[in-house]
Design an enzyme around this catalytic site. Sequence first.
Site, PDB file in Angstrom:
ATOM      1  NE  ARG A 136      55.057  52.728  14.700  1.00 53.25           N
ATOM      2  CZ  ARG A 136      55.595  53.385  13.692  1.00 53.25           C
ATOM      3  NH1 ARG A 136      56.755  53.978  13.836  1.00 53.25           N
ATOM      4  NH2 ARG A 136      55.000  53.446  12.522  1.00 53.25           N
ATOM      5  CE  LYS A 142      56.998  70.088  21.836  1.00 50.12           C
ATOM      6  NZ  LYS A 142      57.675  70.027  20.571  1.00 50.12           N
ATOM      7  CG  HIS A 183      48.795  94.091  13.533  1.00 50.53           C
ATOM      8  ND1 HIS A 183      48.455  95.275  12.936  1.00 50.53           N
ATOM      9  CD2 HIS A 183      50.151  94.103  13.633  1.00 50.53           C
ATOM     10  CE1 HIS A 183      49.551  95.968  12.658  1.00 50.53           C
ATOM     11  NE2 HIS A 183      50.597  95.280  13.087  1.00 50.53           N
ATOM     12  CG  ASN A 193      51.530  51.238  11.130  1.00 51.99           C
ATOM     13  OD1 ASN A 193      50.729  52.155  11.226  1.00 51.99           O
ATOM     14  ND2 ASN A 193      52.827  51.428  10.993  1.00 51.99           N
ATOM     15  N   GLY A 194      48.438  51.214   9.264  1.00 55.40           N
ATOM     16  CA  GLY A 194      48.188  51.896   7.993  1.00 55.40           C
ATOM     17  C   GLY A 194      46.698  52.037   7.739  1.00 55.40           C
ATOM     18  CD  GLU A 202      53.556  68.306  21.354  1.00 61.80           C
ATOM     19  OE1 GLU A 202      53.175  67.419  20.596  1.00 61.80           O
ATOM     20  OE2 GLU A 202      54.656  68.867  21.231  1.00 61.80           O
ATOM     21  CB  CYS A 227      49.379  51.130  14.522  1.00 53.60           C
ATOM     22  SG  CYS A 227      47.723  51.762  14.329  1.00 53.60           S
ATOM     23  CE  LYS A 266      59.003  61.269  18.745  1.00 51.74           C
ATOM     24  NZ  LYS A 266      59.009  62.658  19.228  1.00 51.74           N
ATOM     25  CD  GLU A 273      58.730  72.999  19.036  1.00 53.83           C
ATOM     26  OE1 GLU A 273      57.897  73.029  18.129  1.00 53.83           O
ATOM     27  OE2 GLU A 273      59.045  71.951  19.637  1.00 53.83           O
ATOM     28  CD1 TRP A 301      47.217  57.919  17.648  1.00 58.66           C
ATOM     29  CD2 TRP A 301      46.524  57.882  15.529  1.00 58.66           C
ATOM     30  NE1 TRP A 301      46.816  59.192  17.312  1.00 58.66           N
ATOM     31  CE2 TRP A 301      46.386  59.204  16.014  1.00 58.66           C
ATOM     32  CE3 TRP A 301      46.139  57.630  14.207  1.00 58.66           C
ATOM     33  CZ2 TRP A 301      45.898  60.258  15.238  1.00 58.66           C
ATOM     34  CZ3 TRP A 301      45.652  58.680  13.440  1.00 58.66           C
ATOM     35  CH2 TRP A 301      45.541  59.972  13.962  1.00 58.66           C
TER      36      TRP A 301
END
Length: 615
Positions: free
Chosen positions: A27, A492, A511, A101-102, A495, A2, A610, A488, A75
């Site tokens: 955020r 990418k 395997h 925020n939290g 997401e 947030c 983020k 990575e 968020w």
Amino acid sequence: MCGIVGYIGHREAYPIILKGLKRLEYRGYDSAGIALYDGENIKLSKTKGKVDDLEKRINSEISTVGTLGIGHTRWATHGVPNDINSHPHYSNSGDLVIIHNGIIENYGTLKKELINRGYSFTSETDTEVLINLIEDIKKSENIKLGQAVQIALTQVVGAYAIAVFDKNKPNEIVVARLGSPLAIGIGDDEFFIASDASPFIEYTNNAIYLEDEEMAIVRRGKEIKVRKIKDDSLVNPYVQKLQLNLEQIEKGGYEHFMLKEIYEQPNAIKDTYRGRLLTDKAIIKMSGVEDNMKKFLNANRIIVVACGTSWHAGLVSEYIFENLARIPVEVEYASEFRYRNPVINENDIVIAISQSGETADTLAAIKLAKSKGAFVFGVCNVVGSSIARETHAGAYTHAGPEIGVASTKAFTTQITVLSLIALRLARAKGTISSSDFRHHLIELEMIPDKVEKALKSDDYVKSIAEIYKGTKNFLYLGRGYNFPVALEGALKLKEISYIHAEGYPAAEMKHGPIALIDENMPIVVIATKNGQYDKVVSNIQEIKSRKGKIIGIVTKGDQIVKELADHVIEVPETLESLSPLLTTIPLQLLSYHIAVMLDRNVDQPRNLAKSVTVE
Ligand code: F6R
């Protein structure tokens, strides 16, 4: 997560808050809202969706006049994203309004108590509980807003950055923080409040970052007062001069922040080693390492803690530290580490890696390691962030603000810093010869130019993206230093394009994952010359026999993989330990172009934010 923004001063608050929310959307972006004081009343508008959606509807709902206001981009944690759960939230009387925020962990108990005292709730949020707790304390004890906030926060378990105002006291905003960032910009007779400095950078470069368990009352035209929430003691706040500038947080002609940040990598890497890499003198200078050299030299092992992309950078560093400095390394997901009972002792060094410096799990892992006596070294991008402050020492990556939710330049600059540290330690320990050391420095100095060259594959990568954009699954393979790059690359793609992708060590393919391979499966294989090239070529043969489509990431001039692969993307030659800085570039571009072609929201992919400031 947030983003919160507030303003009190002599300007119109609405445009400042709206612009600030747009900058903080990285955020969280599932809903947004603004509350303004218009001289008589609080006017509030909020909606599910993005700040753009709020902007579209706000003028038809409220007058946007007023020099005091707060805004929020969310968020969701407690309660689905909808209009009602969006912030700001009123208290029952309608006098107080809050953004948060939290997470308030004990909100259920507090809510029950408040319901018993006659309070009612319209949303499912923990935040509405907090504002009514503040109101209840304020009324029952007949005290000022600041005092009520202070008492309420001593009853709260969880994390918060909050801003609250009272329509009957329209000359002040009360703010507080614990575990979520909060910056106060200090202008001329005006104050800005925000989760980071980006909303106010064009107005002032003087800022105070509240510490955990601190609160402040910002009064129009008055001096700011900061105090400790628990013991009420006054704090003399440190006013920081911000280095940030406006261009850094704007798109600068690029379609997306992610693309801008991919292209910024040559300069970002240069900024990371500037002043630290002194090739002509054959030295590396890093004060955080120099000041703690004894600890580093006595270290039994290094434990890296991080999440997501930063964890991948940590994995690359495992190869670098072990190879160059001969220090054993373990790389841990911060979220797992913190809930185990890890064996840590005083001769362990914990390196915490984080772009934002606010990731809740990484922060908690640091606190745990410290409590067990470890020396904790931070590798962060955001200056003054919680992790930067919580660690004993550290090195900033100096990548500049990363706004696209998908990390790009943070990854390459983290690897740069970690390489510098490993090389410095290798030199001090004598595990690298002076000629080899010098060779590494020269190669590292050439990396920005080589990244520039790797970026030239952009159009070709785009043409590959066109071919595979409709694919449902991707496999990414690499070995050694480039195994984490495969992870990575897959992250990418997942997401930002929402295509399923797996990263694997190339030899592990047989395997299990080899069963997935058929003529519809694109497999990105990193096959640079100086790694276990022959082994990777054998893996490519195995894929080819199963008709998989091969996209090879190869060293310039490679002929063997070219014969076997469906496509090859060349990167310049460098030392194997530095090759992740180059091989990751086409993978970033591939995921970017596929996501754009699929019309995804590249900078703000669904469900993500983020900085992950909740566990
Ligand atoms: C992926 C991504 C995330 C972050 C992770 C850790 O592109 O950005 O996986 O890497 O949330 O964030 P920081 O580095 O801020 O601790």
